[in-house]
Design a protein around this motif. Structure first.
Motif, PDB file in Angstrom:
ATOM      1  N   THR A   1      40.693  33.039  38.809  1.00 36.57           N
ATOM      2  CA  THR A   1      41.070  34.311  39.428  1.00 36.57           C
ATOM      3  C   THR A   1      41.818  34.070  40.739  1.00 36.57           C
ATOM      4  O   THR A   1      42.832  34.725  41.019  1.00 36.57           O
ATOM      5  CB  THR A   1      39.807  35.177  39.646  1.00 36.57           C
ATOM      6  OG1 THR A   1      39.187  35.342  38.370  1.00 36.57           O
ATOM      7  CG2 THR A   1      40.130  36.519  40.242  1.00 36.57           C
TER       8      THR A   1
ATOM      9  N   GLY B   1      35.950  36.146  32.548  1.00 38.84           N
ATOM     10  CA  GLY B   1      34.541  36.289  32.136  1.00 38.84           C
ATOM     11  C   GLY B   1      34.156  37.762  32.148  1.00 38.84           C
ATOM     12  O   GLY B   1      34.885  38.614  31.650  1.00 38.84           O
ATOM     13  N   GLY B   2      33.033  38.043  32.764  1.00 35.13           N
ATOM     14  CA  GLY B   2      32.575  39.430  32.840  1.00 35.13           C
ATOM     15  C   GLY B   2      33.512  40.311  33.639  1.00 35.13           C
ATOM     16  O   GLY B   2      33.533  41.528  33.459  1.00 35.13           O
ATOM     17  N   SER B   3      34.301  39.721  34.488  1.00 32.38           N
ATOM     18  CA  SER B   3      35.244  40.506  35.294  1.00 32.38           C
ATOM     19  C   SER B   3      36.554  40.744  34.539  1.00 32.38           C
ATOM     20  O   SER B   3      37.560  41.118  35.135  1.00 32.38           O
ATOM     21  CB  SER B   3      35.524  39.797  36.619  1.00 32.38           C
ATOM     22  OG  SER B   3      34.332  39.679  37.357  1.00 32.38           O
TER      23      SER B   3
ATOM     24  N   THR C   1      36.157  32.404  42.083  1.00 32.97           N
ATOM     25  CA  THR C   1      36.374  31.811  40.756  1.00 32.97           C
ATOM     26  C   THR C   1      37.784  31.240  40.676  1.00 32.97           C
ATOM     27  O   THR C   1      38.771  31.936  40.951  1.00 32.97           O
ATOM     28  CB  THR C   1      36.134  32.883  39.661  1.00 32.97           C
ATOM     29  OG1 THR C   1      34.808  33.383  39.839  1.00 32.97           O
ATOM     30  CG2 THR C   1      36.267  32.308  38.275  1.00 32.97           C
TER      31      THR C   1
ATOM     32  N   GLY D   1      27.746  39.480  35.856  1.00 34.36           N
ATOM     33  CA  GLY D   1      29.160  39.590  35.462  1.00 34.36           C
ATOM     34  C   GLY D   1      29.357  40.223  34.097  1.00 34.36           C
ATOM     35  O   GLY D   1      30.125  41.175  33.933  1.00 34.36           O
ATOM     36  N   ARG D   2      28.632  39.718  33.099  1.00 40.60           N
ATOM     37  CA  ARG D   2      28.847  40.213  31.727  1.00 40.60           C
ATOM     38  C   ARG D   2      28.268  41.605  31.511  1.00 40.60           C
ATOM     39  O   ARG D   2      28.421  42.182  30.436  1.00 40.60           O
ATOM     40  CB  ARG D   2      28.278  39.210  30.720  1.00 40.60           C
ATOM     41  CG  ARG D   2      26.824  38.822  30.965  1.00 40.60           C
ATOM     42  CD  ARG D   2      26.464  37.542  30.234  1.00 40.60           C
ATOM     43  NE  ARG D   2      25.111  37.069  30.531  1.00 40.60           N
ATOM     44  CZ  ARG D   2      24.792  36.270  31.541  1.00 40.60           C
ATOM     45  NH1 ARG D   2      25.734  35.893  32.394  1.00 40.60           N
ATOM     46  NH2 ARG D   2      23.564  35.862  31.724  1.00 40.60           N
TER      47      ARG D   2
ATOM     48  N   SER E   1      39.645  41.242  40.438  1.00 42.51           N
ATOM     49  CA  SER E   1      38.240  41.530  40.107  1.00 42.51           C
ATOM     50  C   SER E   1      37.453  40.238  40.089  1.00 42.51           C
ATOM     51  O   SER E   1      37.602  39.423  39.176  1.00 42.51           O
ATOM     52  CB  SER E   1      38.148  42.182  38.722  1.00 42.51           C
ATOM     53  OG  SER E   1      38.726  43.451  38.759  1.00 42.51           O
ATOM     54  N   SER E   2      36.643  40.038  41.090  1.00 43.16           N
ATOM     55  CA  SER E   2      35.818  38.840  41.123  1.00 43.16           C
ATOM     56  C   SER E   2      34.605  39.116  41.992  1.00 43.16           C
ATOM     57  O   SER E   2      34.730  39.331  43.203  1.00 43.16           O
ATOM     58  CB  SER E   2      36.610  37.658  41.700  1.00 43.16           C
ATOM     59  OG  SER E   2      35.767  36.535  41.819  1.00 43.16           O
ATOM     60  N   LYS E   3      33.454  39.091  41.357  1.00 42.87           N
ATOM     61  CA  LYS E   3      32.225  39.343  42.111  1.00 42.87           C
ATOM     62  C   LYS E   3      32.129  38.353  43.270  1.00 42.87           C
ATOM     63  O   LYS E   3      31.861  38.728  44.405  1.00 42.87           O
ATOM     64  CB  LYS E   3      31.037  39.189  41.152  1.00 42.87           C
ATOM     65  CG  LYS E   3      29.693  39.451  41.738  1.00 42.87           C
ATOM     66  CD  LYS E   3      28.663  39.404  40.614  1.00 42.87           C
ATOM     67  CE  LYS E   3      27.268  39.228  41.169  1.00 42.87           C
ATOM     68  NZ  LYS E   3      26.273  39.099  40.109  1.00 42.87           N
ATOM     69  N   SER E   4      32.395  37.092  42.997  1.00 47.75           N
ATOM     70  CA  SER E   4      32.237  36.050  44.023  1.00 47.75           C
ATOM     71  C   SER E   4      33.483  35.866  44.888  1.00 47.75           C
ATOM     72  O   SER E   4      33.417  35.337  45.980  1.00 47.75           O
ATOM     73  CB  SER E   4      31.944  34.719  43.333  1.00 47.75           C
ATOM     74  OG  SER E   4      33.013  34.396  42.458  1.00 47.75           O
ATOM     75  N   PHE E   5      34.610  36.307  44.406  1.00 48.01           N
ATOM     76  CA  PHE E   5      35.924  36.013  44.992  1.00 48.01           C
ATOM     77  C   PHE E   5      36.074  34.497  45.199  1.00 48.01           C
ATOM     78  O   PHE E   5      36.703  34.029  46.138  1.00 48.01           O
ATOM     79  CB  PHE E   5      36.178  36.762  46.316  1.00 48.01           C
ATOM     80  CG  PHE E   5      37.593  37.285  46.399  1.00 48.01           C
ATOM     81  CD1 PHE E   5      37.920  38.529  45.912  1.00 48.01           C
ATOM     82  CD2 PHE E   5      38.612  36.502  46.921  1.00 48.01           C
ATOM     83  CE1 PHE E   5      39.230  39.005  45.953  1.00 48.01           C
ATOM     84  CE2 PHE E   5      39.931  36.975  46.972  1.00 48.01           C
ATOM     85  CZ  PHE E   5      40.234  38.232  46.486  1.00 48.01           C
TER      86      PHE E   5
ATOM     87  N   VAL F   1      27.242  27.002  32.706  1.00 52.01           N
ATOM     88  CA  VAL F   1      28.700  26.944  32.888  1.00 52.01           C
ATOM     89  C   VAL F   1      29.082  26.136  34.136  1.00 52.01           C
ATOM     90  O   VAL F   1      30.255  25.836  34.339  1.00 52.01           O
ATOM     91  CB  VAL F   1      29.331  28.358  32.972  1.00 52.01           C
ATOM     92  CG1 VAL F   1      29.067  29.147  31.693  1.00 52.01           C
ATOM     93  CG2 VAL F   1      28.827  29.123  34.185  1.00 52.01           C
TER      94      VAL F   1
ATOM     95  N   GLU G   1      26.276  34.059  26.585  1.00 52.95           N
ATOM     96  CA  GLU G   1      26.050  33.644  27.976  1.00 52.95           C
ATOM     97  C   GLU G   1      24.630  34.044  28.408  1.00 52.95           C
ATOM     98  O   GLU G   1      24.034  33.404  29.268  1.00 52.95           O
ATOM     99  CB  GLU G   1      27.103  34.231  28.932  1.00 52.95           C
ATOM    100  CG  GLU G   1      27.214  33.428  30.233  1.00 52.95           C
ATOM    101  CD  GLU G   1      28.335  33.867  31.176  1.00 52.95           C
ATOM    102  OE1 GLU G   1      28.490  35.082  31.389  1.00 52.95           O
ATOM    103  OE2 GLU G   1      29.045  32.994  31.715  1.00 52.95           O
TER     104      GLU G   1
HETATM  105  O1  F6P Z   1      31.615  31.210  34.868  1.00 54.69           O
HETATM  106  C1  F6P Z   1      30.836  32.263  34.489  1.00 54.69           C
HETATM  107  C2  F6P Z   1      30.963  33.428  35.426  1.00 54.69           C
HETATM  108  O2  F6P Z   1      30.197  33.206  36.559  1.00 54.69           O
HETATM  109  C3  F6P Z   1      30.587  34.730  34.730  1.00 54.69           C
HETATM  110  O3  F6P Z   1      29.236  34.934  34.649  1.00 54.69           O
HETATM  111  C4  F6P Z   1      31.354  35.721  35.532  1.00 54.69           C
HETATM  112  O4  F6P Z   1      31.468  36.952  34.883  1.00 54.69           O
HETATM  113  C5  F6P Z   1      32.663  35.002  35.661  1.00 54.69           C
HETATM  114  O5  F6P Z   1      32.304  33.644  35.835  1.00 54.69           O
HETATM  115  C6  F6P Z   1      33.562  35.470  36.776  1.00 54.69           C
HETATM  116  O6  F6P Z   1      32.921  35.455  38.010  1.00 54.69           O
HETATM  117  P1  F6P Z   1      33.496  36.266  39.231  1.00 54.69           P
HETATM  118  O7  F6P Z   1      33.437  37.705  38.904  1.00 54.69           O
HETATM  119  O8  F6P Z   1      32.625  35.901  40.394  1.00 54.69           O
HETATM  120  O9  F6P Z   1      34.916  35.827  39.449  1.00 54.69           O
END
Ligand code: F6P
Length: 548
Positions: A214, A154-156, A211, A268-269, A205-209, A509, A354
């Motif tokens: 990922t 995604g954005g990552s 996903t 993310g995006r 690269s994962s904002k949430s770690f 999503v 998105e």
């Molecule tokens: O599923 C959508 C999303 O949440 C995006 O908005 C985001 O960029 C992507 O998944 C990845 O998320 P993350 O960086 O937390 O792994």
């Protein structure tokens, strides 16, 4: 925020469409001798020609009025100063701060100077890039790193990948950069095939770690590393992370000093400007990465300060609304006439769809009008031999953005002249079309019989009067790539703000993710699926049968 349909400019535009329908783009040109001057705007290295539109001076003033009545100016200020405009997630939206740290000292959010955090992260990135490029960073067997693999989705993933490709002529280091996103094992298998664990560094690269894709790919990469001789004690030499979830990244085995921060106030995006852009910096160096930020910042300043009628994001955003909501256009195409920008439509598709693929107004009520269009496109001239047929003669109206640098990084004979000629001729053809009498004349000249002329001429008619923007820049550079992407970010903002939706959440999503987890459990077990719909039951059974 309510629906814009009650705004006086909206009501006037509905009426005004009749006037525009009675004319054509070419007739509007004839009636307005200075149209090209009036319909050209410049910002941050880009010149926008927005003359080829079904829009007269009156249309443009109504569109500007619409932006004003929809409070674009105050909403814009709220975004830039860090108000919680992402209301459903109770967050600020401050990707603009990521590219402002060279220009401003401070921006306080909840007592924190976010610009100081941005500056310190840029320094951390700088150090990391220097360590890699100088060869100071070594793998477990004391060899230099030759390959960096970015794992994210995604954005990552998309923004960094598209920019890395766009800036290929600026590649500085001998370190190769690769991207893995898809959970499809074929993606990672094909990438890892070519790599050596002794000299490969992964950036997770994962904002949430959190996903799924990922985490699966990060785990599979660690297994590959360990299976191929990498010691457990050296995982930290081969893995770095960009995340706001430091705890989970540390649990994975990444050393805390190799975790780059991400913040809630970056969606993310919109995150390629943050440390999520680290792979870009690995590929093109920090100086070029900073230029990318500067280009985006200059577009931010333009968006903040230019009068609305000369403001590129406002012009492009409101014209998009004109076609989406007053002409029923369902999609919008982006056609870059530049090989390095060939993947740009995919990033803008993610950014726009998105952000603005929403059916609820900010107050939760349903929208009564269409919102985000389907964004699509690809490189010119390739598309001319494929989907341009529909653009010229199809039944649907598809506004197009043509994007072209005036000079090339790779002069080959007169290729660039031909490339540019094709770009210009496509927008021209969309506008002028071909009449029945022109088609007949053409056939007559080619020696066709009267019968052939009657039969074939209608098929050669091209309606014309189809709108497009042309965006030109002298050269594709880190600065102009940065400003171009920022332009589309703000165009997306303008449209979302006028439609009255929240462009910064992405709840749509989530359901797919939840159901995906449930189906995965069913695929791996002997669960009773009889309560599911027959199609889903059948698809699950087909998969299980193939595995047995
Ligand atoms: O599923 C959508 C999303 O949440 C995006 O908005 C985001 O960029 C992507 O998944 C990845 O998320 P993350 O960086 O937390 O792994």
């Amino acid at each position: 925020m309510t629906s814009p349909t009650h705004l006086s400019a909206w009501i006037a535009l509905s009426e005004h469409r009749k006037e525009i329908d009675a004319t054509s783009i070419q007739q509007i040109f004839s009636a307005q001798p200075d149209r090209i001057t009036k319909c050209t705007a410049v910002a941050a290295g880009w010149t926008l020609d927005f003359s080829k539109h079904r829009a007269s001076s009156k249309t443009f003033s109504l569109l500007t009025k619409l932006a004003k009545e929809a409070s674009i100016e105050s909403l814009r200020e709220k975004m830039f100063r860090g108000d919680n405009i992402n209301a459903t997630e109770n967050r600020s939206v401050l990707h603009t701060a990521l590219r402002a740290s060279h220009a401003k000292d401070s921006l306080l959010i909840d007592g924190n100077n976010v610009l100081a955090e941005v500056r310190s992260t840029l320094k951390q990135m700088e150090k990391f890039i220097w360590q890699l490029q100088s060869g100071q960073w070594r793998g477990y067997s004391n060899k230099k790193i030759t390959d960096v693999v970015s794992i994210g989705i995604g954005g990552s993933y998309l923004g960094p990948k598209v920019v890395t490709e766009a800036l290929k002529p600026y590649a500085q280091s001998t370190i190769r950069v690769h991207y893995i996103a898809n959970i499809d094992g074929s993606d990672i298998t094909e990438k890892l095939k070519k790599l050596d664990p002794e000299t490969t560094l992964f950036i997770v690269s994962s904002k949430s770690f959190g996903t799924l894709e990922t985490l699966y790919n990060a785990n599979a990469s660690r297994e590959w590393f360990l299976r191929n001789g990498g010691p457990e004690s050296s995982v930290h030499k081969h893995f770095a992370a960009v995340s706001s979830n430091v705890k989970k990244a540390v649990e994975f085995g990444i050393a805390e000093e190799n975790i780059f921060p991400m913040w809630d106030w970056v969606g993310g995006r919109y995150s390629l400007w943050s440390a999520i852009g680290l792979p870009i910096a690995v590929a093109v160096g920090m100086e070029n990465f900073r230029e990318l930020l500067k280009g985006a910042h200059e577009m931010d300043s333009h968006f903040q300060t230019a009068p609305l009628e000369e403001n590129l994001p406002v012009i492009m955003g409101t014209l998009g609304i004109w076609y989406s909501n007053f002409y029923g256009a369902q999609s919008h195409a982006l056609i870059p006439y530049d090989h390095y920008l060939r993947a740009l439509p995919a990033h803008i598709q993610q950014l726009d769809m998105e952000s603005n693929g929403k059916a609820n107004l900010q107050d939760g009520s349903a929208t009564e009008i269409d919102t985000g269009p389907i964004i699509w496109g690809g490189a010119g001239t390739n598309g001319q031999h494929a989907y341009h047929q529909l653009l010229h003669q199809g039944t649907r109206l598809v506004p197009v953005d043509f994007i072209a640098p005036l000079t090339t990084h790779n002069p080959v004979n007169d290729h660039h002249t031909q490339l540019f000629a094709n770009c210009v001729s496509q927008s021209q053809a969309l506008m002028v079309g071909k009449t029945l009498s022109q088609a007949k004349e053409e056939l007559k000249k080619s020696g066709a019989s009267a019968e052939q002329i009657e039969k074939t001429a209608p098929h050669k008619v091209i309606q014309g009067n189809r709108p497009s923007n042309t965006l030109l820049t002298d050269k594709l550079t880190p600065f102009t790539v940065g400003s171009l992407i920022a332009l589309y970010e703000h165009k997306t903002f303008v449209q979302g703000a006028i439609w009255g939706i929240n462009s910064f959440d992405q709840w749509g999503v989530e359901l797919g993710k939840e159901l995906g987890t449930d189906i995965a459990e069913r695929l791996a077990s002997n669960s009773d699926n009889s309560a599911l719909d027959p199609s889903t039951q059948n698809l699950i059974a087909a998969f299980k049968k193939a595995q047995s």
